[in-house]
Scaffold this active site. Structure first.
Site, PDB file in Angstrom:
ATOM      1  N   TRP A  63       0.809  -1.217   0.000  1.00  0.00           N
ATOM      2  CA  TRP A  63       0.000   0.000   0.000  1.00  0.00           C
ATOM      3  C   TRP A  63       0.844   1.270   0.000  1.00  0.00           C
ATOM      4  CZ3 TRP A  63      -4.388  -1.059   4.148  1.00  0.00           C
ATOM      5  CH2 TRP A  63      -5.121  -2.187   3.746  1.00  0.00           C
ATOM      6  N   GLY A 100       5.019   2.922 -10.934  1.00  0.00           N
ATOM      7  CA  GLY A 100       4.248   4.152 -10.879  1.00  0.00           C
ATOM      8  C   GLY A 100       4.285   4.975 -12.154  1.00  0.00           C
ATOM      9  N   SER A 124       3.944  -1.933 -12.078  1.00  0.00           N
ATOM     10  CA  SER A 124       2.719  -1.657 -12.846  1.00  0.00           C
ATOM     11  C   SER A 124       2.014  -2.935 -13.286  1.00  0.00           C
ATOM     12  CB  SER A 124       3.025  -0.765 -14.056  1.00  0.00           C
ATOM     13  OG  SER A 124       3.463   0.509 -13.632  1.00  0.00           O
ATOM     14  N   GLY A 166       1.512  -2.585  -6.345  1.00  0.00           N
ATOM     15  CA  GLY A 166       1.445  -1.269  -5.733  1.00  0.00           C
ATOM     16  C   GLY A 166       0.056  -0.677  -5.846  1.00  0.00           C
ATOM     17  N   GLY A 167      -0.113   0.245  -6.791  1.00  0.00           N
ATOM     18  CA  GLY A 167      -1.352   0.999  -6.909  1.00  0.00           C
ATOM     19  C   GLY A 167      -2.600   0.152  -7.011  1.00  0.00           C
TER      20      GLY A 167
END
Length: 252
Positions: free
Chosen positions: A10, A175, A215, A236-237
């Site tokens: 996160w 990112g 990604s 991640g995101g």
């Protein structure tokens, strides 16, 4: 036989209440719609660990910290020790993430010390390695990975290395919306596995889980995970949206 693992990092997102709600949603969806063939790890911010540990179904979801100190304890203001992390109920810790290498100037010897602290406290290290765009464009990506592996983990005993998870993260794909092609990911994962084989032998190499981080999202996870040496993802995101995270897990 090595595990398929999907870990959600996160990073510095979600306040405590938001993190609790996200963990509840992930936990609910995991129990509704995820097979048992994938190990799931959540890595929220430090302040979330204790509360989220109360929420998750520990038979389905493990908990990780995003970092730990290389020191055991002492006058290190702002640091969080591996012992403290273990006391929250966490079972894993991310070490050597590219963002910490860049922003906190963490080098391989410091990362090695963190791995030792994690092992001493029965935490499973998720060791990150990966190259920057300039290093790949110069054709140095294999050398960068080899140096990070040698200086970061090669002095760990065979017995302890068995519990390690490796995460390959092409820094240029974190990112940015870019991602390594499945072929590029497979090439590096296979290279890492061969490095492990050279140091620890075929049995440990074959049983080491190597994750892809960069990604990874629902639209490309299935292609990435289909490669023989890609055993899952460090997400991640996409891990901040419960359904996207579940869709990635279900891409095996």
């Amino acid at each position: 036989m090595r595990k398929n693992i999907v870990a959600g990092n996160w990073k510095m997102n979600k306040n405590l209440n938001e993190g609790i709600e996200l963990a509840k949603e992930v936990n609910k969806l995991v129990n509704q719609n995820v097979h048992n063939n994938v190990e799931i790890i959540l890595a929220p911010p430090f302040i979330h660990l204790t509360e989220i540990n109360k929420i998750i179904d520990k038979k389905r979801i493990n908990l990780a910290a995003q970092n730990c100190s290389r020191y055991k304890n002492g006058a290190y203001t702002g640091e969080i020790s591996a012992e403290m992390i273990a006391s929250t109920g966490a079972t894993h810790v991310i070490v050597g993430h590219s963002e910490r290498r860049e922003y906190q100037r963490e080098d391989n010897p410091k990362i090695y010390q963190k791995i030792l602290r994690a092992i001493e406290n029965n935490l499973c290290p998720i060791f990150c390695c990966g190259e920057k765009l300039a290093e790949r464009e110069a054709g140095n990506h294999f050398n960068v990975i080899e140096e990070q592996m040698i200086e970061g983990v090669s002095n760990i005993s065979s017995e302890n290395f068995k519990n390690l998870i490796i995460a390959y993260e092409p820094v240029w794909a974190i990112g940015t919306g870019l991602n390594a092609t499945p072929e590029q990911a497979q090439e590096i994962h296979n290279y890492i596995r061969n490095l492990i084989n050279d140091r620890y032998g075929e049995d440990i190499s074959d049983n080491t889980t190597i994750l892809y981080g960069g990604s990874c999202k629902p639209s490309n996870a299935r292609e990435l995970f289909a490669k023989p040496d890609v055993d899952g993802g460090l997400i991640g995101g996409a891990s901040l949206i419960a359904q996207d995270f579940i869709d990635i897990i279900n891409s095996f």
